[in-house]
Write a protein that holds these residues in place. Structure first.
Motif, mmCIF file in Angstrom:
data_model
loop_
_atom_site.group_PDB
_atom_site.id
_atom_site.type_symbol
_atom_site.label_atom_id
_atom_site.label_comp_id
_atom_site.label_asym_id
_atom_site.label_seq_id
_atom_site.Cartn_x
_atom_site.Cartn_y
_atom_site.Cartn_z
ATOM 1 N N ALA A 157 0.772 -1.196 -0.149
ATOM 2 C CA ALA A 157 -0.090 -0.044 -0.158
ATOM 3 C C ALA A 157 0.822 1.137 -0.047
ATOM 4 N N LEU A 158 1.833 1.331 0.866
ATOM 5 C CA LEU A 158 2.836 2.568 0.857
ATOM 6 C C LEU A 158 3.745 2.508 -0.452
ATOM 7 N N LEU A 159 4.069 1.439 -0.982
ATOM 8 C CA LEU A 159 4.810 1.438 -2.281
ATOM 9 C C LEU A 159 4.168 1.994 -3.280
ATOM 10 N N THR A 160 2.668 1.666 -3.473
ATOM 11 C CA THR A 160 1.866 2.396 -4.567
ATOM 12 C C THR A 160 1.677 3.846 -4.307
ATOM 13 N N ALA A 161 1.461 4.117 -2.729
ATOM 14 C CA ALA A 161 0.957 5.497 -2.667
ATOM 15 C C ALA A 161 2.395 6.250 -3.048
ATOM 16 N N MET A 162 3.438 5.852 -2.747
ATOM 17 C CA MET A 162 4.675 6.585 -3.141
ATOM 18 C C MET A 162 4.650 6.718 -4.696
ATOM 19 N N ALA A 163 4.444 5.745 -5.257
ATOM 20 C CA ALA A 163 4.848 5.776 -6.739
ATOM 21 C C ALA A 163 3.714 6.701 -7.574
ATOM 22 N N ARG A 164 2.532 6.764 -6.934
ATOM 23 C CA ARG A 164 1.600 7.539 -7.364
ATOM 24 C C ARG A 164 1.173 8.901 -7.028
ATOM 25 N N ASN A 165 2.045 9.267 -6.048
ATOM 26 C CA ASN A 165 1.815 10.442 -5.129
ATOM 27 C C ASN A 165 0.483 10.737 -4.377
ATOM 28 N N ILE A 166 -0.081 9.418 -3.920
ATOM 29 C CA ILE A 166 -1.510 9.663 -3.292
ATOM 30 C C ILE A 166 -1.578 10.659 -2.238
ATOM 31 N N ALA A 167 -0.602 10.545 -1.160
ATOM 32 C CA ALA A 167 -0.793 11.235 0.037
ATOM 33 C C ALA A 167 -0.698 12.941 -0.529
ATOM 34 N N ARG A 168 0.391 13.209 -1.128
ATOM 35 C CA ARG A 168 0.637 14.625 -1.295
ATOM 36 C C ARG A 168 -0.678 15.188 -2.533
ATOM 37 N N ALA A 169 -1.285 14.515 -3.166
ATOM 38 C CA ALA A 169 -2.232 14.907 -4.246
ATOM 39 C C ALA A 169 -3.493 15.055 -3.614
ATOM 40 N N THR A 170 -3.708 14.047 -2.274
ATOM 41 C CA THR A 170 -4.955 14.017 -1.813
ATOM 42 C C THR A 170 -4.973 15.558 -0.827
ATOM 43 N N ILE A 171 -3.910 15.820 -0.366
ATOM 44 C CA ILE A 171 -3.736 16.844 0.422
ATOM 45 C C ILE A 171 -4.144 18.134 -0.568
ATOM 46 N N SER A 172 -3.382 18.240 -1.624
ATOM 47 C CA SER A 172 -3.410 19.171 -2.589
ATOM 48 C C SER A 172 -4.800 19.520 -2.868
ATOM 49 N N VAL A 173 -5.648 18.447 -3.249
ATOM 50 C CA VAL A 173 -7.007 18.508 -3.753
ATOM 51 C C VAL A 173 -7.945 18.987 -2.461
ATOM 52 N N LYS A 174 -7.829 18.838 -1.322
ATOM 53 C CA LYS A 174 -8.517 18.998 -0.410
ATOM 54 C C LYS A 174 -8.387 20.580 0.319
ATOM 55 N N PHE A 175 -7.156 21.283 -0.237
ATOM 56 C CA PHE A 175 -6.794 22.410 -0.267
ATOM 57 C C PHE A 175 -7.281 23.393 -1.548
ATOM 58 N N GLY A 176 -8.132 22.546 -2.563
ATOM 59 C CA GLY A 176 -8.581 23.451 -3.358
ATOM 60 C C GLY A 176 -8.050 23.328 -4.652
ATOM 61 N N ASN A 177 -6.715 22.584 -4.941
ATOM 62 C CA ASN A 177 -5.950 22.532 -6.130
ATOM 63 C C ASN A 177 -6.525 21.328 -6.835
ATOM 64 N N TRP A 178 -6.069 21.456 -8.148
ATOM 65 C CA TRP A 178 -6.254 20.160 -8.989
ATOM 66 C C TRP A 178 -4.941 20.209 -10.102
ATOM 67 N N GLN A 179 -3.940 19.434 -9.561
ATOM 68 C CA GLN A 179 -2.704 19.673 -10.319
ATOM 69 C C GLN A 179 -2.245 18.097 -10.740
ATOM 70 N N ARG A 180 -2.759 17.717 -11.832
ATOM 71 C CA ARG A 180 -2.573 16.563 -12.446
ATOM 72 C C ARG A 180 -1.091 16.527 -12.799
ATOM 73 N N ARG A 181 -0.545 17.574 -13.414
ATOM 74 C CA ARG A 181 0.700 17.371 -14.113
ATOM 75 C C ARG A 181 1.962 17.478 -12.918
ATOM 76 N N LYS A 182 1.673 17.864 -11.807
ATOM 77 C CA LYS A 182 2.499 18.320 -10.473
ATOM 78 C C LYS A 182 2.976 16.986 -9.980
ATOM 79 N N TYR A 183 1.784 16.094 -10.051
ATOM 80 C CA TYR A 183 1.681 14.662 -9.323
ATOM 81 C C TYR A 183 1.535 13.665 -10.146
#
Length: 594
Positions: A157-183
């Motif tokens: 689970a952590l391996l896939t979360a790292m590879a796909r930037n899941i944690a950072r992308a989730t936090i970004s979306v919750k702060f109102g961002n939508w940055q597909r290219r960054k993640y």
């Protein structure tokens, strides 16, 4: 001086009976055969025939039901403070905790011998004072197997979360961002995963990673080649594993040899952009070095389920680093795993209370105190010889055949070598493996790892006052990092003795030495010349490595070669060791932590 009677003993055969002391004219014969464990008795008058178990942390319902079927009273009381824990445990025959509750010397003292079993619902054993448990004749058992699948799944689970930037992308979306290219992430398929430690959890992570299409390599000197072949895993050296991996997953036991195994030196050898995963043990990673490697881009991301300080201080650079995922020790935290752990530890505790020995016993056998008192220094020597000789092996796959020779003036039926053999196996395997070796599982652990051990006894003429004169360990068909460790027969060979209760290395290869096996030791073969010892001391001093003792011995009368043993208070880093190796007069060097 001595007659030689070599008796080969295969690991699969019954070993020679171990005795503490052959009788003299002023003492009685004592048996050193391991005794059955002292267990709680339902008929003991001073306990009213009641068998009581205290469960002091959250516990699976299935495990509780199992305990209730075999015990008169199951006291399920969680969140006890240390004083309450000691008072309640004093009224029980068994205590069950997990990794968070400390069971110290005061608990065993308050029980006054009533407490017979402590069960740890998990793998780790650091929270229980094993020395105090031994002195109180209390068995300590753990549950190392039930959570294997859950920990492996969390790693993936952590391996896939790292590879796909899941944690950072989730936090970004919750702060109102939508940055597909960054993640933008990475595909796992086709990438190389290095599994460091190919034991129960490591091999399960490898199986799952293969299912994701990853190329999996593994470092573990004791890994089963058959298992690796069956899964499709390539076994490689430590340096190769960290050099070519896209992802590194740690699954090793924490020992002096593996502590901070990922540090500035090892990060510098890695592929730029590598991602690091640790669901095994705190302390395997130098956390300050990891922050530096993240800042420099050497490590692109890290996912950590275990930390040196739990919870981390809010000011920690590591926990706030944007490229780090941290979970609060969730590896075994599933409902299913906790139920399985509860059943496993309940079964082990019940088995121990009935007078049988669970395979997961982690402390000393409950033989007579006077027996262990006499054997203790020799058990310590056996363990240290195992730890030392494994350090001398170059590369992986070199440890397959080990021969142990015991020299003793005692009769064959007064020398059972099982406890000694277990300590040697413990020294060989534990420093770089995730398994805990004990006197119950030692032989089977060795067999599972393809390790063939033979034992020989050298009969000496003389006083049988002490159990052993010396222990010799040899490894055949292996390259050595320390050429002088090779005997004339070509085997890596070390020999040790006990003097005044202290372990000494007395022979390495064909060289007679006199090195106390304590602390952190540098062994050097050098050409004797003026100023050499001062030069080595200066290198260590410049690296803030304090020398606590130093000893130099001529290797032969007609040569200028010397053996220098240096005991240090701090562990020299690789750069410092390289500077010592590069001194022209230094022929060979090996560093050992005991």
């Amino acid at each position: 001086m001595a007659a030689t009677n070599m008796i080969p003993v295969e690991l699969t055969k019954s070993s020679l009976p171990l005795a503490a002391s052959r009788p003299s004219s002023s003492c009685h014969r004592r048996s050193l055969l391991p005794a059955r464990p002292c267990v709680a008795s339902r008929t003991a008058g001073d306990r009213g025939g009641k068998l009581t178990v205290l469960v002091a942390e959250e516990f699976g319902q299935a495990g509780l039901e199992l305990l209730r079927r075999h015990a008169d009273i199951v006291d399920y009381s969680i969140d006890l403070d240390p004083g309450e824990l000691g008072q309640r445990a004093a009224l029980c025959e068994a205590l069950i905790v997990s990794s968070e509750t400390k069971v110290g010397e005061e608990v065993f003292q308050l029980s006054r011998g009533r407490l017979k079993v402590v069960g740890i619902a998990g793998f780790g054993v650091d929270n229980v004072d094993l020395v105090a448990a031994n002195e109180s004749r209390c068995l300590v058992v753990n549950a190392p197997n039930a959570s294997t699948g859950a920990v492996a799944e969390h790693a993936i689970a952590l391996l896939t979360a790292m590879a796909r930037n899941i944690a950072r992308a989730t936090i970004s979306v919750k702060f109102g961002n939508w940055q597909r290219r960054k993640y933008m992430g990475k595909c796992l398929s086709g990438k190389t995963l290095a599994v460091m430690g190919f034991g129960e959890v490591g091999s399960e992570v490898a199986r799952r990673a293969k299912g994701l299409g990853m190329h999996v390599i593994a470092y573990d000197p004791y890994a089963s080649e058959y298992l690796a072949l069956a899964i499709g895993v390539e076994l490689v050296s430590f340096d190769k594993a960290i050099a070519i991996a896209d992802f590194i997953s740690l699954h090793m036991h924490l020992t002096p040899a593996t502590r901070k195994m990922l540090n500035d030196e090892t990060f510098a050898k890695m592929k730029r952009g590598v991602q690091i995963l640790n669901v095994a043990h705190e302390g395997l990673i130098d956390e300050d070095s990891l922050v530096r490697a993240l800042d420099a881009g050497v490590v692109s991301q890290a996912a950590l389920d275990v930390l040196l300080e739990e919870p981390l201080a809010r000011s920690s650079k590591l926990i706030h680093h944007e490229n780090v995922i941290v979970t609060p020790n969730l590896g075994a935290s599933t409902f299913e795993a906790q139920e399985e752990v509860g059943i496993e530890i309940a079964e082990a505790v019940i088995k121990a209370l009935k007078g049988n020995l669970p395979a997961t016993v982690v402390n000393e056998p409950l033989v007579a105190l006077e027996v262990l008192a006499e054997l203790k220094p020799f058990l310590d020597l056996a363990n240290k010889l195992g730890r030392f000789i494994v350090k001398l092996i170059a590369g992986r796959g070199g440890l397959k055949t080990v021969k142990v020779t015991y020299a003793s003036a005692r009769e064959p039926d007064q020398l059972d070598t099982k406890l000694l053999r277990t300590r040697i196996i413990k020294g060989l395997i534990e420093p770089i493996s995730c398994v805990i070796v004990n006197w119950v599982n030692g032989d089977s652990v060795a067999k599972q790892r393809g390790l063939r051990i033979t034992e020989e006894r050298m009969a000496l003429h003389g006083s049988p006052e002490y159990p052993l004169e010396y222990i010799q360990v040899q490894i055949a068909n292996a390259e050595s990092t320390f050429a002088s460790a090779l005997a004339k027969s070509g085997e890596i060979e070390v020999e040790g003795r006990v003097r005044d209760g202290v372990s000494y290395l007395t022979k390495i290869g064909s060289l007679e030495v006199n090195v106390q096996l304590e602390g952190s030791i540098l062994l050097c073969i050098v050409v004797d010349q003026p100023g050499l010892i001062g030069k080595i001391g200066s290198i260590l001093g410049e690296a803030n490595v304090n020398i606590s003792s130093m000893k130099a011995d001529k290797m032969a009368l007609r040569t200028r070669l010397m053996m220098i043993s240096i005991t240090v208070d701090q562990q020299p880093n690789e750069e410092t060791l390289k500077k010592v190796r590069d001194v022209p007069a230094v022929q060979e060097l090996v560093f050992l932590m005991l």
